[in-house]
Design an enzyme around this catalytic site. Structure first.
Site, PDB file in Angstrom:
ATOM      1  N   GLY A  63      13.181  45.644  47.309  1.00 54.68           N
ATOM      2  CA  GLY A  63      11.837  45.532  47.856  1.00 54.68           C
ATOM      3  C   GLY A  63      11.079  46.839  47.819  1.00 54.68           C
ATOM      4  N   GLU A 106      -9.091  38.953  60.145  1.00 52.88           N
ATOM      5  CA  GLU A 106      -9.753  39.851  59.208  1.00 52.88           C
ATOM      6  C   GLU A 106     -10.227  39.108  57.957  1.00 52.88           C
ATOM      7  OE1 GLU A 106      -7.898  44.243  60.154  1.00 52.88           O
ATOM      8  OE2 GLU A 106      -6.997  43.075  58.533  1.00 52.88           O
ATOM      9  N   GLY A 116       8.040  47.411  49.356  1.00 55.51           N
ATOM     10  CA  GLY A 116       7.000  47.428  50.369  1.00 55.51           C
ATOM     11  C   GLY A 116       7.032  48.740  51.138  1.00 55.51           C
ATOM     12  N   PHE A 117       6.436  48.738  52.323  1.00 52.83           N
ATOM     13  CA  PHE A 117       6.403  49.957  53.133  1.00 52.83           C
ATOM     14  C   PHE A 117       7.813  50.481  53.404  1.00 52.83           C
ATOM     15  CE2 PHE A 117       2.347  47.927  54.316  1.00 52.83           C
ATOM     16  CZ  PHE A 117       1.482  48.990  54.082  1.00 52.83           C
ATOM     17  N   ASP A 145      10.264  43.408  57.691  1.00 50.21           N
ATOM     18  CA  ASP A 145       9.990  42.022  58.082  1.00 50.21           C
ATOM     19  C   ASP A 145      11.233  41.144  58.052  1.00 50.21           C
ATOM     20  OD1 ASP A 145       7.458  42.997  58.082  1.00 50.21           O
ATOM     21  OD2 ASP A 145       6.627  41.596  56.616  1.00 50.21           O
TER      22      ASP A 145
END
Length: 455
Positions: free
Chosen positions: A10, A176, A12-13, A304
């Site tokens: 992964g 948002e 991601g962050f 997550d």
């Protein structure tokens, strides 16, 4: 002796923070680092609504994994679809569709999440998501297409249906998205003199009794007031009962003629977690405070996909929320723990006090809660954009985002359809590929020869 193999799943962050820390702290002789990702970029997910509304270009929030000339991490272009912890291999589906195996000695699981869906008739076939860069780019095209089609139509009923939009999910992503896209259509309608602006209707629907409860009642009410002032109809305690290609039926009995349902009703851990056969909590992998997975030596999980104990909260059973600020810091701690493990040192638990939340509602509207201080209006907008700008990993991304913001403020929106994926329906099933993962039995069948060779 061969170098230990560290495989990070992964980009991601969490995954990128881990790899960057490993590259800084480990020499090339200490370990071989591999990063598995289907895309060669890290997505700055919090700014996706601004991509969908056209304030930012897609490239602005796609941070290249290859910007650094000094990186030595091997980037594997593919996605993990199964893991055999006995054989210590990860089953990979490459971007060419081939299935391969990738061995590891230490595995860092940061596969992120997917859109959480429910067994609602027609949802998978007709709803559109906001979880990937492709979905955001597609959604912008789709919304502008509805304006174009409504403007060209001679049928009043079709016009009304195409100009009615439903967003499901009153969390940050849904709020948002509804706010930014409503602003897009509000500004765009000036270029469509045949359209009645009063026909454009936005609905935000959520089963929860309050909007963004994490912000607290005061800021949640402020956000609600902003949305309603703009004409967005917010329905709380309500969800979707069914959807087809012409209508959205809500659980309170209302039937909304509509061609656009945007589904942002939360996230679920990556289906990859289900291939391990390990203990989970609400779909997230249970881990120790140092983010090791109990019973699986050499396996770490974060972000997550992991239920990381929130030690800073001081409450028994508290779990870190799936936010970017936690993911980035968890990635650094796991990297430090991996280095400690390789060098025979002690690992440390993860602990971080939440710094607050920011919600950008487009234009000059925002609500923020930095360090517990409640803000709304322009001060909140300044804090929200400053936070996102500072969190961007590269100077190139910061320059692109700031340039886009300034250009949008001066020149306004550009209502252009790119024709992106025009031949596809662009629904949830088209983008997230959740049916690609193997079952535990399929993983073991795929790696049987490897385990036989090591027995």
């Amino acid at each position: 002796m061969s170098r230990p193999r560290i495989l990070v799943v992964g980009a991601g962050f969490a995954g990128v923070a881990c790899v960057r820390r490993l590259e800084r702290r480990l020499t090339g002789r200490e370990a071989a680092i591999s990063l598995l990702s289907p895309f060669a970029y890290q997505l700055y997910l919090p700014l996706l609504p601004q991509v969908a509304s056209g304030v930012l270009t897609p490239q602005s929030v796609a941070l290249s994994l290859r910007r650094s000339e000094k990186h030595r991490t091997r980037i594997i272009p593919g996605g993990a679809i199964g893991i055999d912890t006995d054989a210590k291999v990860c089953v990979v589906r490459t971007i060419t569709g081939e299935t391969e195996t990738e061995p590891y000695d230490h595995l860092v699981l940061a596969p992120g999440s997917v859109t959480r869906t429910f067994d609602i008739p027609g949802l998978a076939e007709h709803a559109r998501g906001m979880k990937t860069l492709a979905e955001a780019a597609y959604l912008r095209d789709h919304v502008i297409a509805q304006l174009d089609l409504a403007d060209a139509s001679q049928d009043e009923a079709e016009r009304a249906a195409r100009l009615q939009f439903v967003v499901v999910g009153g969390g940050y992503a849904g709020t948002e998205t509804a706010a930014c896209l409503q602003l897009l259509t509000h500004n765009a309608v000036r270029r469509y003199p045949r359209l009645d602006p009063n026909l454009i209707k936005w609905h935000l629907v959520d089963i929860a009794p309050a909007l963004m409860p994490e912000l607290g009642p005061k800021l949640g009410a402020a956000a609600l007031a902003i949305l309603r002032r703009r004409g967005i109809e917010v329905s709380l305690g309500v969800s979707v009962a069914s959807v087809d290609d012409e209508n959205v039926t809500l659980t309170d009995g209302r039937v909304l003629p509509c061609r656009t349902l945007i589904w942002t009703a939360g996230v679920a851990a990556s289906p990859l977690i289900g291939t391990l056969g390990a203990e989970t909590l609400r779909g997230r992998l249970l881990v120790e405070p140092d983010m090791t997975v109990p019973g699986l030596p050499g396996v770490y999980a974060l972000g997550d996909a992991a239920a990381v104990p929130d030690l800073a909260k001081g409450e028994e059973g508290a779990i870190c929320p799936p936010t970017a600020q936690h993911a980035m810091r968890q990635g650094k701690v796991i990297a430090d723990n991996l280095v400690a493990t390789l060098r025979g040192e002690r690992t440390r638990p993860y602990s971080h006090k939440d710094l607050g939340l920011v919600v950008d509602l487009g234009g000059l509207d925002a609500v923020s809660k930095p360090l517990g201080v409640e803000l709304h209006g322009m001060p909140a907008q300044a804090v929200a954009r400053a936070y996102h700008w500072a969190a961007l990993r590269t100077n190139v991304a910061k320059t692109r985002v700031m340039t886009n913001w300034l250009l949008n403020a001066v020149a306004g929106d550009d209502f252009v359809r790119t024709g992106f994926l025009a031949s596809k329906s662009g629904t949830l099933r088209d983008f997230e590929y959740t049916d690609a993962y193997l079952t535990p039995d399929q993983v073991r069948a795929h790696t049987a020869s490897l385990r036989a060779g090591t027995s």
